[in-house]
Write a protein that holds these residues in place. Structure first.
Motif, PDB file in Angstrom:
ATOM      1  N   THR A 228       3.013 -51.992 -24.554  1.00  0.00           N
ATOM      2  CA  THR A 228       1.913 -51.357 -25.287  1.00  0.00           C
ATOM      3  C   THR A 228       1.787 -51.861 -26.716  1.00  0.00           C
ATOM      4  O   THR A 228       0.692 -52.215 -27.167  1.00  0.00           O
ATOM      5  CB  THR A 228       2.098 -49.832 -25.286  1.00  0.00           C
ATOM      6  OG1 THR A 228       2.152 -49.373 -23.935  1.00  0.00           O
ATOM      7  CG2 THR A 228       0.943 -49.153 -25.993  1.00  0.00           C
ATOM      8  N   ALA A 644      -4.220 -37.254 -20.343  1.00  0.00           N
ATOM      9  CA  ALA A 644      -3.528 -38.447 -19.851  1.00  0.00           C
ATOM     10  C   ALA A 644      -2.529 -38.962 -20.882  1.00  0.00           C
ATOM     11  O   ALA A 644      -1.423 -39.403 -20.520  1.00  0.00           O
ATOM     12  CB  ALA A 644      -4.551 -39.540 -19.513  1.00  0.00           C
ATOM     13  N   ARG A 645      -2.868 -38.876 -22.165  1.00  0.00           N
ATOM     14  CA  ARG A 645      -1.953 -39.338 -23.204  1.00  0.00           C
ATOM     15  C   ARG A 645      -0.711 -38.437 -23.259  1.00  0.00           C
ATOM     16  O   ARG A 645       0.422 -38.919 -23.401  1.00  0.00           O
ATOM     17  CB  ARG A 645      -2.668 -39.366 -24.546  1.00  0.00           C
ATOM     18  CG  ARG A 645      -3.743 -40.444 -24.619  1.00  0.00           C
ATOM     19  CD  ARG A 645      -4.711 -40.201 -25.780  1.00  0.00           C
ATOM     20  NE  ARG A 645      -4.101 -40.413 -27.073  1.00  0.00           N
ATOM     21  CZ  ARG A 645      -3.968 -41.603 -27.653  1.00  0.00           C
ATOM     22  NH1 ARG A 645      -4.389 -42.692 -27.016  1.00  0.00           N
ATOM     23  NH2 ARG A 645      -3.434 -41.722 -28.846  1.00  0.00           N
ATOM     24  N   LEU A 647       0.581 -36.671 -20.798  1.00  0.00           N
ATOM     25  CA  LEU A 647       1.405 -36.937 -19.623  1.00  0.00           C
ATOM     26  C   LEU A 647       2.149 -38.264 -19.767  1.00  0.00           C
ATOM     27  O   LEU A 647       3.319 -38.378 -19.370  1.00  0.00           O
ATOM     28  CB  LEU A 647       0.538 -36.944 -18.365  1.00  0.00           C
ATOM     29  CG  LEU A 647      -0.141 -35.613 -18.006  1.00  0.00           C
ATOM     30  CD1 LEU A 647      -0.973 -35.767 -16.737  1.00  0.00           C
ATOM     31  CD2 LEU A 647       0.889 -34.507 -17.850  1.00  0.00           C
ATOM     32  N   ALA A 648       1.481 -39.271 -20.332  1.00  0.00           N
ATOM     33  CA  ALA A 648       2.124 -40.579 -20.500  1.00  0.00           C
ATOM     34  C   ALA A 648       3.270 -40.497 -21.503  1.00  0.00           C
ATOM     35  O   ALA A 648       4.356 -41.053 -21.272  1.00  0.00           O
ATOM     36  CB  ALA A 648       1.092 -41.607 -20.948  1.00  0.00           C
ATOM     37  N   TRP A 649       3.065 -39.826 -22.629  1.00  0.00           N
ATOM     38  CA  TRP A 649       4.133 -39.678 -23.622  1.00  0.00           C
ATOM     39  C   TRP A 649       5.318 -38.918 -23.034  1.00  0.00           C
ATOM     40  O   TRP A 649       6.473 -39.285 -23.256  1.00  0.00           O
ATOM     41  CB  TRP A 649       3.603 -38.957 -24.862  1.00  0.00           C
ATOM     42  CG  TRP A 649       2.696 -39.776 -25.704  1.00  0.00           C
ATOM     43  CD1 TRP A 649       2.761 -41.121 -25.935  1.00  0.00           C
ATOM     44  CD2 TRP A 649       1.554 -39.304 -26.438  1.00  0.00           C
ATOM     45  NE1 TRP A 649       1.743 -41.513 -26.768  1.00  0.00           N
ATOM     46  CE2 TRP A 649       0.992 -40.426 -27.096  1.00  0.00           C
ATOM     47  CE3 TRP A 649       0.959 -38.059 -26.604  1.00  0.00           C
ATOM     48  CZ2 TRP A 649      -0.133 -40.334 -27.906  1.00  0.00           C
ATOM     49  CZ3 TRP A 649      -0.154 -37.949 -27.420  1.00  0.00           C
ATOM     50  CH2 TRP A 649      -0.701 -39.067 -28.066  1.00  0.00           C
ATOM     51  N   SER A 650       5.028 -37.849 -22.304  1.00  0.00           N
ATOM     52  CA  SER A 650       6.106 -37.045 -21.724  1.00  0.00           C
ATOM     53  C   SER A 650       6.881 -37.839 -20.674  1.00  0.00           C
ATOM     54  O   SER A 650       8.123 -37.783 -20.628  1.00  0.00           O
ATOM     55  CB  SER A 650       5.531 -35.774 -21.101  1.00  0.00           C
ATOM     56  OG  SER A 650       4.811 -35.011 -22.066  1.00  0.00           O
ATOM     57  N   ALA A 651       6.158 -38.599 -19.841  1.00  0.00           N
ATOM     58  CA  ALA A 651       6.827 -39.407 -18.820  1.00  0.00           C
ATOM     59  C   ALA A 651       7.697 -40.478 -19.451  1.00  0.00           C
ATOM     60  O   ALA A 651       8.820 -40.745 -18.985  1.00  0.00           O
ATOM     61  CB  ALA A 651       5.786 -40.029 -17.896  1.00  0.00           C
ATOM     62  N   ALA A 652       7.194 -41.101 -20.515  1.00  0.00           N
ATOM     63  CA  ALA A 652       7.977 -42.148 -21.176  1.00  0.00           C
ATOM     64  C   ALA A 652       9.262 -41.586 -21.762  1.00  0.00           C
ATOM     65  O   ALA A 652      10.290 -42.280 -21.809  1.00  0.00           O
ATOM     66  CB  ALA A 652       7.142 -42.806 -22.269  1.00  0.00           C
TER      67      ALA A 652
END
Length: 814
Positions: A228, A644-645, A647-652
């Motif tokens: 990213t 979506a942001r 969820l992406a931050w939490s998954a990372a």
């Protein structure tokens, strides 16, 4: 054999003859830009008077008279040129119609003059995720008959973004638009045109622009597979394409004063020209380096190749202010090279600035242009002196040159940055030094990727992989530097703050002179200064608490100061190194700073009331460097972009995401429990929208019978507040986090039922929404509540219990 030392040839003094005309042109241009069309006859008359005065002075033979005459002639040219250049802002039908009470809808023909730039519909607003575009253009025709040349800004709404995103400069279009008055944001244009649907192409862009667009698109495609940070940063560093730059990375670069690396700048052109010409000190000699010296190119051929390279660079990377400054300075130097004249950097810079201001007066009010000129001036004047002083004290050659140049550029630019943001970066110089070695490899490998992609995409991807290494280093320097607790120091804003910082810089430079001379005190002074800076930047929590008194002992609740947004902290136990966080504000740096100041290292639960940017964009700052148990979110998946942001931050971060459950009760330790009051499941149809889906809760701090009750209402609006009141009987609370930043949209009966003694409002100074509403503040005070707001008080801590309640503010105002 006897050796006879020869005294070195004294250095020639700097040629400052162009300095006065350049400063005069800049000052006059900036002043004339602020005047309206009604002043045009007076300004042209003043220009004529200046010319006559200059001609009279030219009859004198004294050099001072000639210099004054040249300065007056430059001022006259600036006055007349700026007046004529801005005439298109006031003539033709567009300006008059934009100022009318009901601006009409029109069909216009226009020529695009700039790339589409992505924006959001509000600055950290309550309806984020609405993408917009703006692009500069010139209206050529209004309707079918009226010809004009009016500069405008085209604003494209979310539903039309796809049709306008790929528009290339120099394209001629026909579009249906609605006129909007030109605001301060678009002061260089006559009006803003709100696009009404997709455009219709009349003429294709020029071949040069088409080629530039293909090269830029190829660079984006060749970097698609990168991580990213490099994927967003490399196109920005090479061609100024920042469309994929992560917002938190952009903020980190700004916090460390590395913002010039997030987009193409004059330094990039200097690196490219250095490959051709070699180092500046050798470029004009027969022993010059670079490709020109390696290939044995004659001086004039070298100059022509350099000029062609400069024009191509500006075309592909776009004429940004810093690029224009570097291009003009480079062309002046190349002209000197072609004519066999010695190149003098300072006169070349003055010539370039003077010509550019006459060509484009709006550069006089461009901060990007100002920073570029100031940084270059520092590199040419103070940089060599400071580098030589460091070398004389035993510093290695490369480190002395880099440190002297970085400090010189920072010394001249820092006061000007205060006009944009009232803060000083304490990590700017070390971060710039750490980034220095990676800039040239990232730039050259990025340009190699750009050039190779039309020939071979796999080869371009390989080069992009190589470029990702130094680019990733730049991103890491910015992120780690910005994450330091004392990375930024608040400073008075405006002209006063800029002048104060300039005087402080001068005083610091002057006070260092006797220390440099006194060798006995030099090690002691250097050690003390280094320790002071380390403590200021690292800010160990115990030392910061001792020095500032923040946070107060035994605090029970803190509302963080995160500008226009929400973030609250509920501690678990004492001493508090663990806490529940409710919302994270709009800025990761501000969120991280608040928790660092509080000493929070563990967060069992983050509650995000709803998916609006001013409540969730700070999530990466909370996740960074802390143990986080889970993230709890509302049941409405809107707006989808922010969801979506999150969820992406939490998954990372490998943190689970949990949905809110109505009437859910939780506790964290013996002194903290809370109950979710809202939203319902299913959502109440009478209260639509993301704000009305906010998680609302009441937290209980302490142990019976003397507990402290705190209500946090997210951004609930009157329909949801009324539905909540009708659904249950709200208990009275001691502290209320006022809904929606204290907006006027409140349910008065709910506020009366809660009957808080202390009402806290989180909002940013001079925010565009008028928060908080005076009516809301007056209503709360009429209930007997003390009202505190972060825009005036900074962060707010609640201490005590129901019987000993009081608040402590971090800022100066209570």
């Amino acid at each position: 054999m006897t050796v006879h030392p020869v005294a070195p040839h004294p250095a020639e003094p700097a040629d400052l003859r162009l300095l006065a005309p350049t400063v005069a042109v800049w000052a006059v241009t900036a002043a004339v830009l602020g005047l309206g069309a009604q002043h045009r006859p007076l300004l042209l008359g003043a220009a004529a008077l200046l010319v006559v005065t200059a001609l009279v002075l030219l009859h004198r033979t004294a050099p001072s008279g000639a210099l004054i005459a040249a300065t007056l002639l430059a001022a006259a040219a600036a006055t007349a040129g700026t007046t004529l250049h801005t005439a298109d802002l006031h003539r033709g039908p567009i300006p008059a119609l934009a100022r009318s009470e009901a601006p009409p809808q029109l069909t216009v023909e226009l020529t695009v003059t700039g790339d589409p730039k992505p924006r959001t519909s509000h600055a950290r607003g309550t309806t984020p995720g609405q993408s917009m575009l703006t692009l500069a253009a010139t209206v050529d025709r209004v309707g079918a008959e009226v010809a004009t040349t009016t500069p405008v800004t085209v604003v494209v709404r979310a539903q039309d973004v796809a049709a306008w995103r790929e528009v290339i400069p120099s394209t001629r279009l026909r579009a249906d638009v609605r006129l909007l008055p030109a605001t301060e944001e678009y002061r260089s244009t006559a009006a803003a045109l709100l696009a009404q649907g997709p455009p219709r192409q009349l003429e294709a862009p020029g071949h040069a622009q088409q080629l530039a667009a293909r090269l830029r698109a190829g660079l984006r495609a060749a970097t698609d597979h990168l991580a990213t940070d490099p994927r967003g940063l490399l196109p920005g560093l090479v061609v100024g394409d920042t469309t994929r730059l992560p917002a938190d990375l952009d903020q980190a670069f700004r916090a460390t004063d590395l913002g010039h690396l997030t987009a193409v700048s004059g330094a990039n052109l200097a690196i490219v020209l250095a490959v051709l010409l070699g180092t500046p000190s050798r470029a004009g000699s027969t022993a010059r380096g670079g490709l020109a010296g390696l290939l044995g190119l004659p001086l004039r051929t070298t100059a022509l190749v350099g000029a062609a390279l400069t024009v191509a660079f500006v075309t592909v990377c776009r004429p940004e202010p810093s690029v224009l400054r570097a291009a003009a300075t480079g062309l002046v130097g190349l002209l000197a090279l072609a004519t066999g004249r010695p190149r003098q950097a300072l006169p070349a810079l003055c010539s370039a600035v003077l010509l550019l201001l006459l060509f484009d007066p709006y550069l006089a009010r461009s901060f990007g242009f100002l920073f570029s000129v100031l940084a270059t001036t520092g590199l040419l004047t103070l940089g060599p002196r400071w580098s030589a002083a460091l070398r004389a004290r035993g510093w290695p050659e490369y480190l002395a040159a880099a440190a002297g140049a970085t400090a010189a550029a920072q010394a001249l630019c820092a006061p000007a940055t205060i006009l944009l943001a009232p803060r000083i970066s304490l990590v700017a110089i070390p971060c710039n030094l750490l980034a220095e070695a990676a800039v040239a490899p990232a730039t050259l490998l990025g340009f190699a990727t750009l050039a190779v992609d039309p020939l071979s995409r796999p080869a371009a991807r390989l080069l992009a992989d190589l470029a990702a290494v130094p680019t990733g280093w730049l991103a890491a320097v910015a992120r780690h530097g910005a994450a330091l607790p004392g990375a930024q120091l608040n400073w008075p804003g405006g002209l006063f703050g800029a002048a104060l910082l300039a005087l402080a810089t001068l005083a610091l430079a002057w006070s260092a002179r006797p220390l440099r001379a006194a060798s006995r005190f030099r090690p002691v002074a250097a050690t003390l200064l280094t320790l002071t800076l380390l403590l200021a930047v690292l800010r160990p929590a115990p030392l910061a608490r001792l020095a500032t008194g923040w946070p107060p002992p035994d605090w029970r609740f803190v509302m963080c100061d995160v500008d226009q947004g929400d973030m609250s902290v509920l501690p678990i136990g004492s001493p508090a190194d663990s806490a529940i966080v409710v919302d994270t504000g709009p800025d990761p740096l501000a969120a991280d700073r608040c928790l660092r100041e509080l000493g929070i290292t563990t967060v069992p639960l983050i509650i995000l009331s709803h998916y609006h940017a001013d409540h969730v964009e700070g999530l990466p700052g909370v996740l960074r460097g802390r143990t986080v148990g889970a993230v709890q979110v509302t049941t409405l998946d809107s707006p989808p972009g922010e969801r979506a942001r999150v969820l992406a931050w939490s998954a990372a971060a490998q943190v689970p995401v949990l949905p809110a459950r109505p009437d859910e009760r939780r506790s964290a330790g013996p002194d903290l429990s809370w109950q979710l009051l809202w939203p319902t499941d299913p959502l109440d149809p009478t209260a639509p929208g993301a704000n009305n889906a906010s998680i609302a809760l009441i937290a209980t701090v302490g142990r019976p019978p003397d507990v402290l009750r705190i209500a946090l209402l997210g951004d609930l609006e009157p329909p949801a507040q009324a539905a909540l009141r009708a659904r249950l009987t709200p208990p009275q609370v001691e502290v209320l986090k006022v809904a929606h930043h204290g907006s006027a949209h409140q349910d008065e009966e709910l506020t009366s039922a809660l009957h808080p003694r202390l009402a806290l409002i989180s909002c940013g100074p001079e925010n565009p929404y008028g928060h908080p509403s005076p009516a809301t503040v007056d209503r709360l005070r009429s209930l007997g509540a003390t009202v505190l707001r972060t825009d005036r008080s900074g962060a707010i801590a609640v201490i005590g219990s129901a019987t000993t309640l009081h608040a402590v503010t971090q800022g100066a105002e209570p």
